[in-house]
Motif scaffolding. Structure first.
Motif, PDB file in Angstrom:
ATOM      1  N   VAL A  18       2.602   1.055   0.017  1.00 15.63           N
ATOM      2  CA  VAL A  18       2.635   2.293  -0.778  1.00 15.63           C
ATOM      3  C   VAL A  18       4.053   2.836  -0.887  1.00 15.63           C
ATOM      4  O   VAL A  18       4.462   3.343  -1.937  1.00 15.63           O
ATOM      5  CB  VAL A  18       1.696   3.345  -0.145  1.00 15.63           C
ATOM      6  N   ALA A  37       3.814  11.044 -12.308  1.00 14.91           N
ATOM      7  CA  ALA A  37       2.569  10.290 -12.114  1.00 14.91           C
ATOM      8  C   ALA A  37       2.700   9.322 -10.943  1.00 14.91           C
ATOM      9  O   ALA A  37       1.778   9.155 -10.138  1.00 14.91           O
ATOM     10  CB  ALA A  37       2.216   9.536 -13.391  1.00 14.91           C
ATOM     11  N   GLY A  38       3.854   8.675 -10.829  1.00 16.38           N
ATOM     12  CA  GLY A  38       4.066   7.760  -9.711  1.00 16.38           C
ATOM     13  C   GLY A  38       4.078   8.471  -8.375  1.00 16.38           C
ATOM     14  O   GLY A  38       3.575   7.947  -7.382  1.00 16.38           O
ATOM     15  N   ILE A  40       2.470  11.351  -7.648  1.00 15.24           N
ATOM     16  CA  ILE A  40       1.104  11.769  -7.335  1.00 15.24           C
ATOM     17  C   ILE A  40       0.274  10.579  -6.854  1.00 15.24           C
ATOM     18  O   ILE A  40      -0.493  10.678  -5.881  1.00 15.24           O
ATOM     19  CB  ILE A  40       0.440  12.425  -8.566  1.00 15.24           C
ATOM     20  N   SER A  41       0.448   9.434  -7.509  1.00 13.76           N
ATOM     21  CA  SER A  41      -0.286   8.228  -7.103  1.00 13.76           C
ATOM     22  C   SER A  41       0.125   7.781  -5.710  1.00 13.76           C
ATOM     23  O   SER A  41      -0.721   7.395  -4.888  1.00 13.76           O
ATOM     24  CB  SER A  41      -0.038   7.104  -8.110  1.00 13.76           C
ATOM     25  N   GLN A  42       1.424   7.831  -5.454  1.00 16.31           N
ATOM     26  CA  GLN A  42       1.909   7.440  -4.134  1.00 16.31           C
ATOM     27  C   GLN A  42       1.360   8.347  -3.055  1.00 16.31           C
ATOM     28  O   GLN A  42       0.958   7.887  -1.979  1.00 16.31           O
ATOM     29  CB  GLN A  42       3.439   7.476  -4.111  1.00 16.31           C
ATOM     30  N   GLU A  43       1.290   9.635  -3.330  1.00 20.33           N
ATOM     31  CA  GLU A  43       0.755  10.592  -2.358  1.00 20.33           C
ATOM     32  C   GLU A  43      -0.719  10.314  -2.083  1.00 20.33           C
ATOM     33  O   GLU A  43      -1.165  10.356  -0.934  1.00 20.33           O
ATOM     34  CB  GLU A  43       0.952  12.020  -2.872  1.00 20.33           C
ATOM     35  N   PHE A  44      -1.499  10.003  -3.127  1.00 21.37           N
ATOM     36  CA  PHE A  44      -2.928   9.733  -2.952  1.00 21.37           C
ATOM     37  C   PHE A  44      -3.143   8.528  -2.037  1.00 21.37           C
ATOM     38  O   PHE A  44      -3.905   8.590  -1.062  1.00 21.37           O
ATOM     39  CB  PHE A  44      -3.592   9.487  -4.302  1.00 21.37           C
ATOM     40  N   PHE A  45      -2.485   7.410  -2.343  1.00 24.69           N
ATOM     41  CA  PHE A  45      -2.698   6.196  -1.566  1.00 24.69           C
ATOM     42  C   PHE A  45      -2.109   6.318  -0.165  1.00 24.69           C
ATOM     43  O   PHE A  45      -2.626   5.711   0.777  1.00 24.69           O
ATOM     44  CB  PHE A  45      -2.104   4.992  -2.296  1.00 24.69           C
ATOM     45  N   SER A  95     -11.238   8.438   1.338  1.00 21.60           N
ATOM     46  CA  SER A  95     -11.184   8.670  -0.110  1.00 21.60           C
ATOM     47  C   SER A  95     -11.387  10.142  -0.446  1.00 21.60           C
ATOM     48  O   SER A  95     -10.695  10.697  -1.307  1.00 21.60           O
ATOM     49  CB  SER A  95     -12.243   7.818  -0.820  1.00 21.60           C
ATOM     50  N   THR A 102      -4.995  15.366  -3.430  1.00 25.60           N
ATOM     51  CA  THR A 102      -4.323  15.036  -4.682  1.00 25.60           C
ATOM     52  C   THR A 102      -4.679  16.024  -5.791  1.00 25.60           C
ATOM     53  O   THR A 102      -3.807  16.447  -6.565  1.00 25.60           O
ATOM     54  CB  THR A 102      -4.687  13.610  -5.119  1.00 25.60           C
TER      55      THR A 102
END
Length: 254
Positions: A18, A37-38, A40-45, A95, A102
């Motif tokens: 990640v 967007a990248g 936010i996605s990185q934070e989620f995973f 999850s 997120t």
């Protein structure tokens, strides 16, 4: 044990993937930027795989507890259905927490050209950068985040407390060696993982806090997942035999 190890291996690979690729790309390209967007996605995973790592280590601690404290009932207690249930619950809870964190982060507003003093999109660092009211975010991070980290850690301590009490009731060199062989690898991984998190969040430093946060984050996001395969490989008899042969020969032959 190997069923949980397979999921832990997948989680470790994903967890380090990640943050590490983007960090290495920035170092190679001499850039220090990431899209919204990248980020936010990185934070989620990051939250997802971090929580999943914690829950899997807890499931493995329970597995070790049953193996040592109730060895005769181990096949009945640690059935295939229970193992699948523990893994599924771990994935679902991870999850859910990642999704909540997120969504709450996505509702915040940020100014353009923000500077994040970190090598990845850390949740607490992002909240501090927001120009919106972050009261709800901080409350959720404090409560849910503490539960996700503290409850599994307490369960691990309770499991090893029962293991220690069982060993002390019938102390013997053979029993202690067998317990260390069974729990040594898992205990080492738990110490590395939670030691870094406790040092980062429970004992903040007044000086060079940002540098310390980055160093400790590298430890538990990159170094610890990399060391886990080596730690568990030391329990494998074939690996130990091969290592002894290499040491006996004094190194590799050309």
């Amino acid at each position: 044990m190997y069923f949980f190890l397979s999921h832990l291996a997948l989680t470790d690979i994903s967890f380090s993937s990640v943050t590490a690729p983007k960090m290495l790309m920035n170092m190679l390209m001499q850039t220090q930027s990431i899209s919204y967007a990248g980020c936010i996605s990185q934070e989620f995973f990051f939250v997802f795989f971090g929580d999943l790592d914690s829950f899997l280590l807890t499931s493995m601690a329970y597995d070790r507890y049953v193996a040592i404290c109730h060895p005769l009932h181990y096949p009945r207690i640690m059935s295939q259905n229970l193992c699948f249930l523990l893994v599924i619950v771990s994935w679902v809870l991870s999850s859910a927490n990642a999704l909540v964190q997120t969504l709450l982060l996505a509702r915040l507003s940020f100014l353009r050209d923000n500077t994040l003093h970190h090598f990845f999109c850390d949740l607490s660092a992002l909240v501090k950068l927001s120009s919106s009211d972050t009261t709800i975010n901080q409350l959720v991070i404090l409560t849910v985040g503490s539960v996700v980290i503290a409850v599994p850690f307490i369960c691990i301590l309770v499991s090893y407390g029962h293991i220690g009490a069982t060993i002390l009731r019938r102390p013997s060199i053979q029993g202690i060696c067998k317990a260390l062989s069974t729990c040594g690898s898992h205990l080492s991984v738990v110490s590395l993982y939670y030691g870094a998190i406790i040092g980062l969040y429970l004992f903040p430093s007044s000086k060079n806090t940002k540098d310390k946060d980055v160093i400790v984050s590298v430890l538990y996001t990159v170094v610890t997942p990399m060391l886990n395969p080596f730690i568990y490989s030391l329990r494998n008899r074939d690996m130990n035999r091969a290592l002894r042969n290499i040491l006996r020969r004094g190194g590799f032959s050309a």
